[in-house]
Scaffold this motif. Structure first.
Motif, PDB file in Angstrom:
ATOM      1  N   ASN B  18       1.010  -0.999   0.023  1.00 26.36           N
ATOM      2  CA  ASN B  18       0.002   0.269  -0.026  1.00 26.36           C
ATOM      3  C   ASN B  18       0.927   1.057  -0.124  1.00 26.36           C
ATOM      4  OD1 ASN B  18      -2.514   0.931  -0.535  1.00 26.36           O
ATOM      5  ND2 ASN B  18      -2.663   0.963   1.497  1.00 26.36           N
ATOM      6  N   GLY B  19       0.609   2.061  -0.861  1.00 28.18           N
ATOM      7  CA  GLY B  19       0.850   3.427  -0.583  1.00 28.18           C
ATOM      8  C   GLY B  19       2.608   3.429  -1.553  1.00 28.18           C
ATOM      9  N   THR B  20       2.805   2.371  -2.447  1.00 24.52           N
ATOM     10  CA  THR B  20       3.945   2.770  -3.458  1.00 24.52           C
ATOM     11  C   THR B  20       3.266   3.065  -4.844  1.00 24.52           C
ATOM     12  OG1 THR B  20       3.783   0.480  -3.830  1.00 24.52           O
ATOM     13  CG2 THR B  20       4.763   1.014  -2.202  1.00 24.52           C
ATOM     14  N   LYS B 123      16.795  -4.124  -8.870  1.00 25.64           N
ATOM     15  CA  LYS B 123      17.519  -3.864  -9.623  1.00 25.64           C
ATOM     16  C   LYS B 123      17.711  -2.631 -11.537  1.00 25.64           C
ATOM     17  CE  LYS B 123      21.513  -6.354 -11.560  1.00 25.64           C
ATOM     18  NZ  LYS B 123      21.135  -7.149 -12.910  1.00 25.64           N
ATOM     19  N   LEU B 124      16.698  -2.873 -12.746  1.00 23.28           N
ATOM     20  CA  LEU B 124      16.454  -2.129 -13.646  1.00 23.28           C
ATOM     21  C   LEU B 124      16.376  -0.350 -13.309  1.00 23.28           C
ATOM     22  CD1 LEU B 124      14.328  -4.670 -15.032  1.00 23.28           C
ATOM     23  CD2 LEU B 124      17.019  -4.137 -15.647  1.00 23.28           C
ATOM     24  N   PRO B 132      15.054   8.078  -4.705  1.00 26.82           N
ATOM     25  CA  PRO B 132      14.975   6.909  -4.580  1.00 26.82           C
ATOM     26  C   PRO B 132      13.339   6.725  -5.080  1.00 26.82           C
ATOM     27  CG  PRO B 132      16.155   7.728  -3.070  1.00 26.82           C
ATOM     28  CD  PRO B 132      16.494   8.807  -4.708  1.00 26.82           C
ATOM     29  N   ARG B 133      12.671   7.757  -4.598  1.00 29.90           N
ATOM     30  CA  ARG B 133      10.908   8.244  -5.165  1.00 29.90           C
ATOM     31  C   ARG B 133      10.709   7.235  -6.530  1.00 29.90           C
ATOM     32  NH1 ARG B 133       6.450   6.187  -3.269  1.00 29.90           N
ATOM     33  NH2 ARG B 133       4.894   7.693  -4.265  1.00 29.90           N
ATOM     34  N   GLN B 134      11.767   7.521  -7.316  1.00 31.51           N
ATOM     35  CA  GLN B 134      10.932   7.538  -9.153  1.00 31.51           C
ATOM     36  C   GLN B 134      11.650   5.527  -9.083  1.00 31.51           C
ATOM     37  OE1 GLN B 134      13.677   9.706 -11.532  1.00 31.51           O
ATOM     38  NE2 GLN B 134      12.294  11.702 -11.681  1.00 31.51           N
ATOM     39  N   GLN B 135      12.809   5.291  -8.133  1.00 32.15           N
ATOM     40  CA  GLN B 135      13.129   3.993  -7.860  1.00 32.15           C
ATOM     41  C   GLN B 135      11.715   3.106  -8.269  1.00 32.15           C
ATOM     42  OE1 GLN B 135      16.271   3.890  -6.095  1.00 32.15           O
ATOM     43  NE2 GLN B 135      17.445   4.957  -6.893  1.00 32.15           N
ATOM     44  N   GLN B 136      10.955   3.764  -7.702  1.00 29.36           N
ATOM     45  CA  GLN B 136       9.832   2.829  -6.471  1.00 29.36           C
ATOM     46  C   GLN B 136       9.102   2.871  -7.463  1.00 29.36           C
ATOM     47  OE1 GLN B 136       7.782   4.483  -3.406  1.00 29.36           O
ATOM     48  NE2 GLN B 136       7.867   2.202  -2.114  1.00 29.36           N
ATOM     49  N   LEU B 137       8.760   4.044  -7.981  1.00 31.36           N
ATOM     50  CA  LEU B 137       7.374   4.183  -8.688  1.00 31.36           C
ATOM     51  C   LEU B 137       7.385   3.358  -9.859  1.00 31.36           C
ATOM     52  CD1 LEU B 137       6.290   8.055  -7.789  1.00 31.36           C
ATOM     53  CD2 LEU B 137       4.768   6.287  -7.373  1.00 31.36           C
ATOM     54  N   LYS B 139       9.013   1.213 -11.066  1.00 34.33           N
ATOM     55  CA  LYS B 139       9.202  -0.034 -10.726  1.00 34.33           C
ATOM     56  C   LYS B 139       7.740  -1.012 -11.426  1.00 34.33           C
ATOM     57  CE  LYS B 139       9.243  -3.363  -6.415  1.00 34.33           C
ATOM     58  NZ  LYS B 139       9.379  -3.335  -5.180  1.00 34.33           N
ATOM     59  N   ASN B 140       7.092  -0.164 -10.922  1.00 32.46           N
ATOM     60  CA  ASN B 140       5.751  -0.313 -10.778  1.00 32.46           C
ATOM     61  C   ASN B 140       5.177  -0.267 -12.248  1.00 32.46           C
ATOM     62  OD1 ASN B 140       5.068  -0.237  -8.350  1.00 32.46           O
ATOM     63  ND2 ASN B 140       4.730   1.653  -8.616  1.00 32.46           N
ATOM     64  N   ILE B 141       6.241   0.545 -13.179  1.00 36.71           N
ATOM     65  CA  ILE B 141       5.473   0.740 -14.734  1.00 36.71           C
ATOM     66  C   ILE B 141       6.727  -0.987 -15.679  1.00 36.71           C
ATOM     67  CG2 ILE B 141       6.123   2.206 -16.366  1.00 36.71           C
ATOM     68  CD1 ILE B 141       3.618   3.164 -15.009  1.00 36.71           C
ATOM     69  N   VAL B 142       7.887  -0.979 -14.244  1.00 38.94           N
ATOM     70  CA  VAL B 142       8.639  -2.212 -16.031  1.00 38.94           C
ATOM     71  C   VAL B 142       7.906  -3.533 -15.660  1.00 38.94           C
ATOM     72  CG1 VAL B 142      11.002  -3.438 -14.781  1.00 38.94           C
ATOM     73  CG2 VAL B 142      11.164  -0.883 -14.543  1.00 38.94           C
TER      74      VAL B 142
END
Ligand SMILES: Cc1ncc(C[n+]2csc(CCOP(=O)(O)OP(=O)(O)O)c2C)c(N)n1
Ligand code: SF4
Ligand SMILES: [Mg+2]
Lengths: 350, 604
Positions: B18-20, B123-124, B132-137, B139-142
């Protein structure tokens, strides 16, 4: 029992500027106990509306549940009224007011209705500065359920069964001030000279106007030792100032001779004159009012009169920026975006 | 992999934290399936939490148009290690488990009968994004890029949706495209694709829309002429009012900045319904929306509105009870508490929408009915309908439609009337004439109260006057039965067996009934749309030997109401229920009907 008053009118009854006699502002015969303070307040409401030349149908009256909340049956019989549920008069009045900004909204309640079950709604209607007059008929007890102590009963006050109240009381006027009410007054059901002008000013006030009216319950709380009995109140009353309401169109005439009255101009141009007992008294200074009230309380006095007034205030409609037309007059054309707009909405959902 | 190809028939479940930001990525996937013209439904199973707890999102794709739930997950997108073990167990044999392989899976999590697809999502992202926030967001699109490739979703459709999503923040489009490609390319380089479960463009949706019921209900309020809304926040009803506010800002704001509406966030639900009653009493169309505990708080006022005869519209987005219950899970468990909301002999009009289009239509209709009948009307939706995206017929509005403001006397009518009694039944339908404050200087005023009164609104404690009034209210109730939407009867006349359902149960029930029909078990079906029930419901039950009542609560509440209101023999009504908080699934209904129906009845 339902009492219906004879409709016969004495020809001598004079009509006010809008063509109504005082009887047109009365209601059904009261079924409250003889001598109940609430009846005097009803009479003051009748007189205030008559003198203000308000057409009765322009007023909508509201109440909760209790002896006090029954009174809208006994005044303004030609106005629509709504006897809601216990402690919830403010919310119903809020909805009604938002539906039609053009009427005058008058709510009456009891100390049980407002200081206990309805304390939340009391606070929140003040925060919203709803344009209404809110009168609490304060007898320090639950009249209708036979005299239990209410939350406005003073600590140390003795009830009819001789039992002393051990709990701190809630001062609704002080609370209203604290919550930012734009008009706060206290009066006594037995002092019509003070109460009528206060009600008139409250009705014309363009925001939330609160009047805490001490209104003895002759049946359950008029005994020796009660701080809400007629005798006690008469002995301990301390008026902020005599006051007198001058409608816009009338000349300002002074009945007695103070040094100089303090004037408060109401939003419609009417003037409320104060004859200062205390030269430092300024009813538009909230801090001074709070101080004054605290002092009176410590000294065991009941401070009455206009306690605070913010003459130009902005009510809930202004805050919400509602249209000038009453919402209840808006029609399909004003309200419904139509099928083309809906087609666009549909398209956005594909 | 040489399994037979299965097109447009699968359940995909996303397991997220939740919240990612996963919800909008998952919606992106659903929308892409929708734009490929393939029937689907999507459901969000979220916790009562803002950040950190597990949340799931399930997409059912069904060429045949079954949009209810079915059990079993064909492909699980696992982005939340907390729930790996539980998630793996839900995958059907032969199904897929797509996970973030940045970290190795624990050997205990390996099942021999399912396929694992590891994408090093984190990793990608670490390699390609700095913040970091972009890495998390991203990830969903990956994982959306990877999933789309595996299932053969048209990439250009996804890109189009992204372009639209970020039309006002164009800068965000390229990094989103990049994330899509990262996922897609990893799949192309490391796995054979597409999988045997895959998607293919169809043109099966006509002019349907894909929307949540709460937004639809709010549009019903907007189109139905609501000028005042009062509310208190509570999941899952909150978005009804937030959507209403959004639409009002757009469609109800005058050029000078003033508004043709007012919205008040009340101090609690008591105040919210009190305000709605006050506004309705004063001639404005008003509504509130609530769920769960909010309905309990409103009941005293609902009794007042019933007895004093004041219109009010409440959208009840039902959630799991009792008490705070399962606040983020769905149920149809407020049937009894709403049908008889408040003490004394009280009955309330209920409407039961099944689709967003019906949420729209029934909310608008509730406003007409409340004013016509001078009584509260509750639109009984639920969390599943309200908060999830559903396929739905397009919303329709007839521009010639006029609001039915009911029996309200204006100044001239009062002038002409011989007498006015607020509670006089002039027309014999139990509905009396009312007046609004401020209408006439000397005629038509009356005192509204929750205490007993006579025909002229005067307080009375006379037993006879009280009984006359209660009987008139009963007559009005009969009138209501003729005015509310009639039930929908389908598959008529082919069987001695009947099925009754309502609301969101429709979708999985229809699928279950098709499954049973294939085995020769045929049912006639009635979908309840309103309470009071009216003659058609009674006739349907009478005409069938056994009737299965399917609902989403423990106590078979609708069955109880049917029994009492229509005087039905309990033995005749067989109950099928699901109340675990998940939308009822087709297999659940299928299994229970087979188990519960007596063999004799089944043979017939
Ligand atoms: C929900 C609810 N609880 C209790 C009551 C019973 N009740 C009726 S009037 C009243 C107290 C009224 O006291 P107050 O407001 O001070 O009015 P008074 O009779 O003193 O004028 C109570 C407790 C009620 N009507 N509703
Ligand atoms: S019981 Fe008390 S408050 Fe009630 S009517 Fe009698 S005197 Fe008034
Ligand atoms: Mg009292």
């Amino acid at each position: 029992m339902t009492f219906v008053k004879p409709t016969f009118r004495h020809p001598a009854l004079t009509k006010n500027a809008v063509g109504f006699t005082k009887a047109d502002y009365e209601g059904a015969l009261s079924t409250l106990c003889a001598g109940c303070g609430h009846d005097s307040i009803s009479a003051s409401i009748v007189q205030a509306c008559y003198e203000l030349d308000i057409e009765p149908h322009r007023v909508a009256k509201f109440s909760g549940i209790g002896c006090s909340s029954k009174t809208p049956t006994y005044f303004l019989g030609n106005s629509h009224g709504f006897n809601t549920v216990h402690g919830r008069m403010p919310s119903v009045t809020t909805g009604a007011n938002l539906a039609n900004k053009d009427l005058i909204y008058l709510g009456v309640s009891g100390d049980g209705d407002s200081a206990s079950i309805g304390l939340g709604q009391f606070c929140h209607v003040i925060r919203r500065n709803l344009n209404m007059t809110y009168i609490v008929m304060n007898n320090g007890c639950y009249g209708l359920t036979k005299g239990q102590d209410s939350a406005t009963a003073d600590r140390g006050s003795i009830n009819k069964s001789g039992v002393e109240n051990r709990f701190q009381s809630i001062d609704l006027a002080a609370l209203a001030l604290e919550l930012g009410a734009s008009f706060v007054a206290r009066s006594f059901s037995g002092d019509k000279g003070q109460l009528i002008p206060l009600i008139k000013a409250a009705l014309l006030h363009p925001g939330f106007a609160f009047i805490d009216v001490i209104s003895p319950c002759v049946t359950f709380n008029n005994n020796d030792g009660s701080t809400k009995s007629y005798d006690f109140v008469r002995d301990h009353i301390d008026a902020t100032s005599p006051l007198d309401f001058v409608p816009e169109e009338d000349e300002i005439t002074l009945e007695y001779d103070p040094e100089k009255p303090a004037e408060v101009k109401l939003h419609d141009g009417s003037i409320l004159n104060f004859y200062k007992l205390n030269p430092l008294w300024d009813p538009t200074d909230r801090n001074l009012s709070v101080e004054r009230m605290n002092k009176a309380r410590q000294e065991g006095h009941i401070l009455t009169g206009l306690l605070y007034l913010e003459p130009s205030t902005s009510d809930l409609h202004k805050t919400l920026q509602t249209t000038a037309k009453p919402l209840n007059t808006l029609k399909e054309d004003d309200l419904c975006p139509g099928s083309q707009a809906l087609d666009k909405i549909n398209q956005g959902l594909r | 992999m040489s399994k037979p190809v299965r097109v447009n028939d699968m359940v995909i479940r996303f397991a997220n934290v939740n919240g990612t930001g996963s919800a909008s990525a998952n919606d992106l996937f659903s929308k892409a399936v929708f734009r490929m013209g393939i029937p689907l439904s999507s459901k969000n199973f979220f916790p009562s939490n803002i950040q950190g707890l597990p949340t799931w999102y399930e997409v059912r794709v069904s060429e045949k148009g079954y949009t209810g739930r079915r059990n079993g997950v064909d492909l699980l997108v696992a982005v939340n290690p907390q729930t790996y073990a539980k998630d793996i167990a839900t995958v059907v044999p032969g199904g897929y488990f797509l996970y973030d392989s940045t970290k190795n899976l624990h050997p205990e999590l390996i099942r021999k009968d399912i396929n694992y697809i590891g994408i090093p999502m984190m990793k990608l992202c670490m390699e390609n994004y700095d913040i970091p926030r972009q890495q998390q967001l991203f990830k969903n699109i990956v994982y959306i890029g990877a999933l789309a490739t595996l299932l053969d979703v048209e990439m250009e459709v996804i890109r189009d949706i992204i372009r639209q999503m970020f039309a006002k923040k164009e800068k965000l489009i390229p990094p989103n495209f990049k994330a899509l490609d990262l996922g897609a390319n990893y799949v192309k380089e490391n796995f054979s694709w597409p999988l045997e479960i895959r998607l293919e463009r169809r043109d099966a949706l006509g002019d349907q829309i894909f929307m949540d019921g709460n937004s639809a209900a709010s549009l019903g309020a907007l189109y139905g002429g609501v000028t005042f809304a009062a509310w208190y926040p509570i999941t899952p009803s909150t978005s009804v009012i937030s959507a209403f506010e959004k639409y009002c800002k757009k469609y109800r704001t005058n050029p000078d900045g003033t508004t043709n509406y007012a919205i008040v966030q009340a101090e609690d639900e008591l105040a919210a319904i009190g305000m709605v009653i006050g506004a309705s009493w004063n001639g404005a169309r008003a509504f509130t929306s609530t769920s769960g505990a909010g309905i309990s708080l409103m009941t005293e006022f609902l009794g007042l509105a019933y007895f004093a005869e004041v219109p009010a519209v409440i959208v009840n987005v039902q959630r799991g009870g009792p008490s705070t219950g399962m606040p983020t899970r769905t149920q149809q468990s407020d049937i009894i508490s709403c049908a008889y909301a408040s003490h004394g002999d009280t009955k309330q009009v209920l409407l039961f929408p099944s689709t967003p289009a019906e949420c729209f239509e029934m909310t608008a209709q509730a406003l007409d009915l409340a004013e016509r009948l001078q009584t509260p009307v509750l639109v009984m939706t639920d969390l599943d309908l309200g908060m999830n995206l559903h396929l739905s017929p397009a919303l329709k509005w007839d521009d010639n439609r006029k609001y039915d403001r009911g029996k309200v006397l204006n100044r001239q009518q009062l002038e002409e009337a011989k007498q006015f009694g607020r509670y006089l039944d002039v027309d014999g339908d139990g509905i009396c004439y009312r007046t609004l404050p401020g209408t006439h200087p000397t005629k038509g005023s009356f005192f509204t109260r929750g205490t007993s009164r006579d025909e002229f609104a005067r307080y009375t404690e006379e037993g006879e006057a009280y009984v006359r009034n209660m009987q008139r209210l009963q007559k009005k109730w009969k009138t209501a039965a003729d005015l509310v939407p009639a039930p929908e009867v389908t598959r008529t006349g082919t069987s001695k067996l009947g099925v009754i359902y309502f609301g969101t149960t429709k979708f999985s029930a229809d699928e279950a009934l098709d499954m049973l029909a294939e085995e020769g078990m045929k049912f006639d079906v009635l979908r309840i749309k309103a309470f009071p029930f009216g003659g058609d419901v009674h006739k349907f039950i009478k005409d069938h030997e056994q009737v299965v009542v399917i609902e989403q609560n423990r106590d078979a509440q609708m069955r109880t109401v049917l029994m009492t209101e229509l005087e039905i023999d309990p033995a005749k009504l067989i109950s099928v229920v699901n109340y675990d908080g998940m939308p009822i699934a087709a297999d659940t209904i299928y299994d229970q009907i087979k188990k519960r129906l007596s063999p004799i009845a089944v043979k017939a």
